[in-house]
Structures are given as structure tokens and as C-alpha cells.
Design a protein around this motif. Structure first.
Motif: not given
Length: 492
Positions: A69-84
Motif C-alpha cells: 500500500r503506497v500513499m502520501k500527504t503534503p508536508v511543510d515544516k512539521s507533521f504529527l508524529s506517528l511514533t506514539p
């Protein structure tokens, strides 16, 4: 399976524009759901420079549907971490921050990963307080012929409360060197990303290039590649089992495996002229042919040497002193393996049925899968996985070598590869440590815009750190050896 992502088979291509662009919230939710509820796993997670800004790209392995499954989203200076939400994103997000300066907000441990700006190893390590606490620093220079890496232990008496692993000493900027390829040096760079996995790396790279260039490969050549890959797997598993025997001073198996490993390396040299299988797998097939005479020579060699190998390993696994050191040492639970996204030997030893050969098989015949249900995530399990895989690989090798009745021709060499423009291909190969992933994206001229490499060790280093939690520090050598992860494969 969601229609919000592009689905790609292993070694297939698609237009880059066909990858869905999602909003960040949907991108995040789809990734977490796919990993936690639908048994997908992270193959690659990276930032892609676009003509205007950046895209955050996710490639997830979907074993149930045998693809990605391949997907993408635009990102600028930051994004909300998925690690937690899913710890397997940890190193991917640290890498993104280190390379691009894009902040994964809320990341719990945003520390350097490869130190591309210099000052390797200089960072704030975890620390405990208290009069009984002591700290042990190991490396980066080790007491043996081993790659550099730093291990920082926080201990109370002999018990390890925290192990923090700092790498980056082998960082060579391989992905940057591959940009604007393919050219004459590309496959050689690929083969040396982790030298003990040269066959797996070359095959994986060729799968992506063959997809992007519509280059056909004969089934016989795929079999020859698999033979080379299984010889590579055997040599490394034998070396690891011998090294584990040496770490618990069981010298009969240590001595035998040290010699026998060399026999399998020499079988690879018989097949292609190089003990590490280099310069053999090329786009379109294999550089050298193989006829029945050579195949039978290697098969007879395996039959002769394997009798000694099984004897040496039976000694190891029937020794009470060895079992006393291996059993219940360095345990990683199945739940922890899932949360960290472990792959390969490390995952299967935790009872996880994770194997790219079975999960993304195409039409090819592979060695029989091993039964992972009785493994418990300790050093003994990681050793037993290697033993079981050696049995499976040997059965496959003898079957396939005996089936070669006429010459398998060498691939026709080409000086220039013409690849599809503005396209993406994903390739995964089960290297001997675990699955190796290459994501290749081309530009408008069909040149490499991005070659994103994820070595199995990139997933598994956190597993070693967790294996030492509440473990005796004296058990670190055998825990480390039971994972035997690649420093350079991680550092690239």
C-alpha cells in the motif's frame, strides 16, 4: 483494502501521479489502522521533495494481499508524529528530521540517527539517578573485528534497565550517490550497502529496475538468483551459529562452523566467481551461466559438507550448558515484536509469521516456510530459527540444483538502462536477516529521483535494545550475536 492508497505488487511499477494524495489526518489514520488492525507492516516511510514543497510517503507491506500500500500527504515544516501510536515509526521519523529538518511533533525520542553533520555519537543519552546506578559505555571501537557502534547501558548492579544504541559511524551517503542513476556504478553501490547481503541487495535493486524498464527475466534465471541467495543465507546463518557457540565457549561447534561457513562462501564463488556473490545478479538475469555439471558439483559439495554441519549443530542444541545460557535470555515478546515492526529472523523467533518470500511470492518457488509457533523470543529461539532455515534452504538448494538439466544462459549485458519516467517501483527481498526494501522513484527523464533503501537492521536495532531490558549485562554478547545486525546496512 482501502481505495485511499495505490496497491503495488512486488517488482511492479506505477505512475508517481497515481499515488493518492491524502490529508494529514486521513494519512495518519490509514497508516495506524493498516498496521494495528490489518496486520500490515512498515516497509518504508520517507519524505520526497516535490516541485512545490515535500510529500510524506508511506509504503506498507500487505501480506494478506501479497503487495504494498503506497500513499502520501503534503508536508511543510512539521507533521504529527506517528511514533506514539506505533513505535515502528521511530527511526523513520528521526531520519526524516535529520535529513530534511521536518519535525515530527510529539516524537518521544527525537535524537540523531546517523549524524550527517558530524560529531558522531555526541548526544544526550538516557540517564538514571541513584547511588547504586552505574553506567557502562561500550564502543564505538570494539574488542574484535567488528563495525563501530556505541552501546550505553544504565545498570543497577548487574541488571540492565536501559540500553541505548548510537550508530552512524558507517554513514556513507549511499542514497545520495545513487541519485541521477542508473549508471555503471549503481549496482556496485547497492551491493556494498551491507556486504554480507550482496546477493539480496543486487536482486532487489534489479527487481525495481526491471519493473521500471520492462526488462523480462527468464524463470530459470530467477531460480539461479534464488540459489545464490540461499547460499548467502546459509553462509551467514552458519557463521552466526558458530559465533553464538563461541560466545558460550562451546568450541566444537564454534570451530566446525567457522570452517564450514567458508565452504558455502566457496560454493558461491563456484557459482559466480566471488565468495560474496558480487557481480552476479544483473538486470535481466545473471551475469554468468550455469550448466548441469556445475550444478551437480555444488549439489555434491552441499551433501558432503552438510553432514558435518548437522552433526556440529546437533552437538550445540543438545548441550545442557549451551541451553542453560540460551533459554529465557534476551526475551522479546510477540507483542513487542509487532509494536516495533521487527522483521526476519528476529520476528520469526518471536512467533511472528513474517517472511517476504511467502508474503510477496509472485509466481516463484521459494524454500518451504518454517513453523514459528513454538518460538518464544529468546536467544535460543533466534538460534533455532537459523537452524530451521538452514534445513529449509538445503532442501531447496538440492532440489533446484538437481533439476538443472541444461545450461541456464547468462543475461545479455546492456550499457544503458531506459526506465519509465515519473514512476515508482517497490521491491522487497527476504535477505538473510529479514526483508530488504527498495523504493525507486524516477524523474521526467527516467533517472533515479529517489532510491530509498530500508535494510532489515533498520527495523531490528530497537529489538536488541528491548532484549536487554531487565537482563544481566553479562548476557549482552550473546543477545547481540543472536540478532547480529548490520551497522553499515543501518547507516548507509
Amino acid at each position: 483494502m482501502s481505495d485511499s492508497c495505490l496497491f503495488l505488487a512486488d517488482g511492479a511499477k506505477a505512475a508517481w501521479s497515481s499515488v493518492p494524495v491524502l490529508g494529514e489526518a486521513k494519512f495518519r489514520a490509514l497508516n495506524i489502522r493498516s498496521l494495528k488492525e490489518e496486520q500490515c507492516r512498515i516497509e518504508s516511510f520517507f519524505v520526497m521533495p516535490e516541485k512545490s514543497g515535500f510529500s510524506l510517503v508511506s509504503v506498507l507491506g500487505d501480506a494478506a494481499n501479497h503487495g504494498f500500500r503506497v500513499m502520501k500527504t503534503p508536508v511543510d515544516k512539521s507533521f504529527l508524529s506517528l511514533t506514539p501510536e506505533y513505535a515502528g515509526f521511530n527511526r523513520f521519523e528521526r531520519e526524516i528530521f535529520e535529513i530534511h529538518g521536518i519535525v515530527p511533533e510529539g516524537h518521544p525520542n527525537l535524537k540523531p540517527l546517523r549524524f550527517p553533520q558530524g560529531n558522531i555519537g555526541e548526544m544526550d543519552f538516557f540517564a538514571m539517578s541513584g547511588k547504586a546506578v552505574h553506567e557502562v559505555a561500550v564502543g564505538p571501537v570494539h574488542a574484535g573485528v567488528i563495525e563501530p557502534g556505541h552501546f550505553r547501558f544504565e545498570c543497577m548492579g548487574e541488571t540492565v534497565y536501559s540500553l541505548e544504541i548510537s550508530l552512524g559511524y558507517q554513514h556513507r551517503g549511499v542514497e545520495k550517490l545513487l541519485a541521477a542513476g542508473p549508471d555503471a556504478r549503481s549496482i556496485h553501490l547497492i551491493e556494498t550497502t551491507a556486504g554480507d547481503s550482496s546477493v539480496a541487495a543486487a536482486w532487489n535493486y534489479c527487481k525495481a529496475v526491471e519493473a521500471l524498464g520492462d526488462i523480462p527475466v527468464a524463470p530459470e534465471s530467477l531460480t539461479l538468483r534464488q540459489i545464490a541467495l540461499e547460499l548467502e543465507r546459509c553462509a551467514n546463518h552458519i557463521g552466526d551459529l558458530g559465533a553464538l557457540a563461541g560466545d558460550v565457549a562451546f568450541l566444537p561447534t564454534a570451530s566446525f562452523c567457522g570452517r564450514i561457513r567458508g565452504e558455502y562462501l566457496n560454493m558461491s564463488a563456484e557459482l559466480c566467481g566471488n565468495r560474496f556473490g558480487r557481480n552476479f545478479v544483473v538486470p535481466g538475469g545473471c551475469r554468468y551461466s550455469c550448466d548441469r555439471e556445475r550444478a551437480q558439483k555444488i549439489a555434491a559439495w552441499i551433501r558432503r559438507v552438510s553432514a558435518e554441519l548437522w552433526n556440529a549443530l546437533e552437538l550445540l542444541f543438545n548441550s545442557p550448558t549451551v541451553l542453560d545460557r540460551f533459554e529465557n535470555t534476551g526475551v522479546v515478546t510477540s507483542a513487542m515484536a509487532s509494536e516495533l515492526g521487527l522483521v526476519g529472523v528476529a520476528a520469526r523467533a518471536c512467533g511472528k509469521d513474517v517472511d517476504a518470500r511467502a508474503d510477496f511470492p509472485g509466481t516463484q518457488k521459494f524454500p518451504e516456510k518454517i513453523d514459528v509457533r513454538n518460538f518464544s523470543g529468546d536467544v535460543l529461539s533466534r538460534a533455532q530459527v537459523r537452524y530451521a532455515e538452514l534445513k529449509s534452504s538445503h532442501a531447496y538448494l538440492l532440489e533446484q540444483l538437481d533439476r538443472i538439466s541444461q545450461e541456464i544462459p547468462a543475461a545479455k549485458q546492456t550499457n544503458k538502462l531506459t526506465l519509465a519516467a515519473d514512476s515508482i517501483a517497490v521491491a522487497v527481498t527476504e535477505a538473510w536477516r529479514g526483508e530488504l526494501c527498495h523504493v525507486v522513484i524516477t524523474d521526467e527523464q527516467g533517472r533515479f529521483r529517489t532510491v530509498k533503501i530500508t535494510d532489515p537492521s533498520f527495523h531490528n536495532w530497537e529489538g536488541l535494545a528491548m532484549a536487554l531490558r531487565n537482563e544481566e549485562i553479562a548476557h549482552f554478547p550473546i543477545c547481540n550475536k543472536s540478532f547480529n545486525l548490520s551497522y553499515c546496512g543501518h547507516d548507509l
